[in-house]
Scaffold this motif. Sequence first.
Motif, PDB file in Angstrom:
ATOM      1  N   GLU A  31      -8.838   0.895   2.071  1.00 38.55           N
ATOM      2  CA  GLU A  31      -9.248   2.268   2.362  1.00 38.55           C
ATOM      3  C   GLU A  31      -8.207   2.929   3.248  1.00 38.55           C
ATOM      4  N   SER A  32      -7.949   4.207   2.972  1.00 39.50           N
ATOM      5  CA  SER A  32      -6.951   4.928   3.742  1.00 39.50           C
ATOM      6  C   SER A  32      -7.315   6.405   3.801  1.00 39.50           C
ATOM      7  N   GLY A  33      -6.957   7.048   4.897  1.00 40.27           N
ATOM      8  CA  GLY A  33      -7.127   8.490   5.023  1.00 40.27           C
ATOM      9  C   GLY A  33      -5.960   9.257   4.416  1.00 40.27           C
ATOM     10  N   ALA A  34      -4.946   8.534   3.950  1.00 43.23           N
ATOM     11  CA  ALA A  34      -3.759   9.148   3.349  1.00 43.23           C
ATOM     12  C   ALA A  34      -3.537   8.553   1.956  1.00 43.23           C
ATOM     13  N   PRO A  35      -2.834   9.294   1.088  1.00 42.67           N
ATOM     14  CA  PRO A  35      -2.635   8.811  -0.275  1.00 42.67           C
ATOM     15  C   PRO A  35      -1.603   7.701  -0.406  1.00 42.67           C
ATOM     16  N   GLY A  36      -0.883   7.398   0.660  1.00 44.40           N
ATOM     17  CA  GLY A  36       0.170   6.398   0.588  1.00 44.40           C
ATOM     18  C   GLY A  36       1.482   7.026   0.163  1.00 44.40           C
ATOM     19  N   GLU A  37       2.562   6.282   0.349  1.00 43.46           N
ATOM     20  CA  GLU A  37       3.891   6.748  -0.031  1.00 43.46           C
ATOM     21  C   GLU A  37       4.678   5.587  -0.616  1.00 43.46           C
ATOM     22  N   THR A  38       5.710   5.921  -1.376  1.00 38.53           N
ATOM     23  CA  THR A  38       6.574   4.887  -1.925  1.00 38.53           C
ATOM     24  C   THR A  38       7.337   4.203  -0.804  1.00 38.53           C
ATOM     25  N   TRP A  39       7.844   3.008  -1.108  1.00 40.94           N
ATOM     26  CA  TRP A  39       8.644   2.307  -0.112  1.00 40.94           C
ATOM     27  C   TRP A  39       9.864   3.142   0.263  1.00 40.94           C
ATOM     28  N   ALA A  40      10.484   3.789  -0.730  1.00 41.41           N
ATOM     29  CA  ALA A  40      11.670   4.604  -0.447  1.00 41.41           C
ATOM     30  C   ALA A  40      11.324   5.755   0.499  1.00 41.41           C
ATOM     31  N   ALA A  41      10.211   6.438   0.247  1.00 42.68           N
ATOM     32  CA  ALA A  41       9.807   7.556   1.110  1.00 42.68           C
ATOM     33  C   ALA A  41       9.486   7.081   2.528  1.00 42.68           C
ATOM     34  N   LEU A  42       9.008   5.855   2.650  1.00 43.84           N
ATOM     35  CA  LEU A  42       8.698   5.286   3.966  1.00 43.84           C
ATOM     36  C   LEU A  42       9.932   4.691   4.634  1.00 43.84           C
ATOM     37  N   GLY A  43      11.032   4.598   3.882  1.00 40.31           N
ATOM     38  CA  GLY A  43      12.246   3.982   4.427  1.00 40.31           C
ATOM     39  C   GLY A  43      12.103   2.478   4.590  1.00 40.31           C
ATOM     40  N   GLN A  44      11.279   1.863   3.734  1.00 42.09           N
ATOM     41  CA  GLN A  44      11.032   0.427   3.834  1.00 42.09           C
ATOM     42  C   GLN A  44      11.615  -0.302   2.635  1.00 42.09           C
ATOM     43  N   ARG A  45      11.885  -1.584   2.822  1.00 42.13           N
ATOM     44  CA  ARG A  45      12.336  -2.430   1.712  1.00 42.13           C
ATOM     45  C   ARG A  45      11.158  -2.744   0.803  1.00 42.13           C
ATOM     46  N   GLU A  46      11.470  -3.048  -0.451  1.00 43.42           N
ATOM     47  CA  GLU A  46      10.423  -3.441  -1.399  1.00 43.42           C
ATOM     48  C   GLU A  46       9.670  -4.660  -0.878  1.00 43.42           C
ATOM     49  N   PHE A  47       8.410  -4.741  -1.244  1.00 41.00           N
ATOM     50  CA  PHE A  47       7.517  -5.858  -0.903  1.00 41.00           C
ATOM     51  C   PHE A  47       7.229  -5.971   0.584  1.00 41.00           C
ATOM     52  N   THR A  48       7.347  -4.858   1.321  1.00 38.49           N
ATOM     53  CA  THR A  48       6.905  -4.847   2.713  1.00 38.49           C
ATOM     54  C   THR A  48       5.510  -4.239   2.756  1.00 38.49           C
ATOM     55  N   PRO A  49       4.690  -4.636   3.707  1.00 39.60           N
ATOM     56  CA  PRO A  49       3.325  -4.097   3.787  1.00 39.60           C
ATOM     57  C   PRO A  49       3.327  -2.597   4.114  1.00 39.60           C
ATOM     58  N   THR A  50       2.367  -1.889   3.537  1.00 36.29           N
ATOM     59  CA  THR A  50       2.139  -0.479   3.840  1.00 36.29           C
ATOM     60  C   THR A  50       0.648  -0.299   4.120  1.00 36.29           C
ATOM     61  N   GLY A  51       0.255   0.891   4.494  1.00 36.20           N
ATOM     62  CA  GLY A  51      -1.157   1.169   4.739  1.00 36.20           C
ATOM     63  C   GLY A  51      -2.010   1.154   3.481  1.00 36.20           C
ATOM     64  N   THR A  52      -1.368   1.150   2.312  1.00 37.85           N
ATOM     65  CA  THR A  52      -2.123   1.154   1.049  1.00 37.85           C
ATOM     66  C   THR A  52      -1.749  -0.026   0.154  1.00 37.85           C
ATOM     67  N   SER A  53      -1.064  -1.028   0.712  1.00 40.08           N
ATOM     68  CA  SER A  53      -0.656  -2.171  -0.109  1.00 40.08           C
ATOM     69  C   SER A  53      -1.761  -3.215  -0.194  1.00 40.08           C
ATOM     70  N   HIS A  54      -1.596  -4.114  -1.156  1.00 36.32           N
ATOM     71  CA  HIS A  54      -2.558  -5.203  -1.365  1.00 36.32           C
ATOM     72  C   HIS A  54      -1.782  -6.444  -1.774  1.00 36.32           C
ATOM     73  N   VAL A  55      -2.212  -7.607  -1.304  1.00 36.75           N
ATOM     74  CA  VAL A  55      -1.583  -8.874  -1.648  1.00 36.75           C
ATOM     75  C   VAL A  55      -2.535  -9.651  -2.555  1.00 36.75           C
ATOM     76  N   TYR A  56      -2.034 -10.043  -3.725  1.00 35.28           N
ATOM     77  CA  TYR A  56      -2.801 -10.897  -4.638  1.00 35.28           C
ATOM     78  C   TYR A  56      -2.430 -12.343  -4.349  1.00 35.28           C
ATOM     79  N   ALA A  57      -3.426 -13.179  -4.114  1.00 31.10           N
ATOM     80  CA  ALA A  57      -3.190 -14.568  -3.709  1.00 31.10           C
ATOM     81  C   ALA A  57      -2.865 -15.492  -4.876  1.00 31.10           C
ATOM     82  N   GLU A  58      -3.263 -15.111  -6.087  1.00 31.21           N
ATOM     83  CA  GLU A  58      -3.057 -15.991  -7.237  1.00 31.21           C
ATOM     84  C   GLU A  58      -2.502 -15.204  -8.408  1.00 31.21           C
ATOM     85  N   SER A  59      -1.745 -15.892  -9.254  1.00 31.09           N
ATOM     86  CA  SER A  59      -1.229 -15.286 -10.479  1.00 31.09           C
ATOM     87  C   SER A  59      -2.382 -14.965 -11.414  1.00 31.09           C
ATOM     88  N   GLY A  60      -2.190 -13.977 -12.253  1.00 26.99           N
ATOM     89  CA  GLY A  60      -3.217 -13.614 -13.231  1.00 26.99           C
ATOM     90  C   GLY A  60      -3.153 -12.139 -13.560  1.00 26.99           C
TER      91      GLY A  60
END
Length: 190
Positions: free
Chosen positions: A101-130
Amino acid sequence: MPENCSPLNAALCATEPTPPEDPAAPAPSVTVTLRDIASFIPAKPGNEMEPGGWAVEDLPANFVAEASAQVVSGTLLGRPADVRFTPVAFRWRHSDGGVVESGAPGETWAALGQREFTPTGTSHVYAESGEYTVTLEAVLRAEYRFGGSGWRSIAGTLAVAGDPQRVLVGEFDTVLTNGDCNANPSGPGC
C-alpha cells in the motif's frame, strides 16, 4: 421516510424531489453519496512494472501505477453534473499473498535515481520462482459539481481495480563477468 430513500430511488420516497428549473442554480441541499454516483464510471488504473513482466527470485520488482485525476460527466439528481475522481492511495495485491500500500503511485528506478532491483516504496519481493499475478487498486476520492459550480466532496472513497498483470519469477545466475564485483563494481551482475 424509508431508510433507502434517496433522490435516485424516488419510488421509495414519500415525494419525488423537484429539480431546480435553472441549470445554473445552486445544488440541491441533499447529501450525495458514492451510491448516487454509481453511473459515473472512472477509468481503470494502469500498472507498470520493472523489469517488464518478470522478476528475479528474492530481488525487488518495482511497480508503478498509472492513474490521475479524471472528470466524468453525466446526470446526477436529474441534472447535468461532473464527478471528479482523484487517486489518494494505491494498493497492489500479489497472488503470493503480499499486499503493498502506498499514498503515491510509485516511480521508475531511473526517475528515483536508483539502480535496478533496489527496494522502493512500491516494490515487492517474490520468494519463489513461478507465475504470479498482481492487481492494482487505485483508491479514489470523489467530488461533484453542477453547471460549473464549485466542487463538493462526497464522503468516503472507492477502490477501482485494474486488470491483473502476469509476473514470471525465476532464479538468476550471473554467467558473464568482467572480473569480480570487488575489483569491478560496475561490471555485469554487480
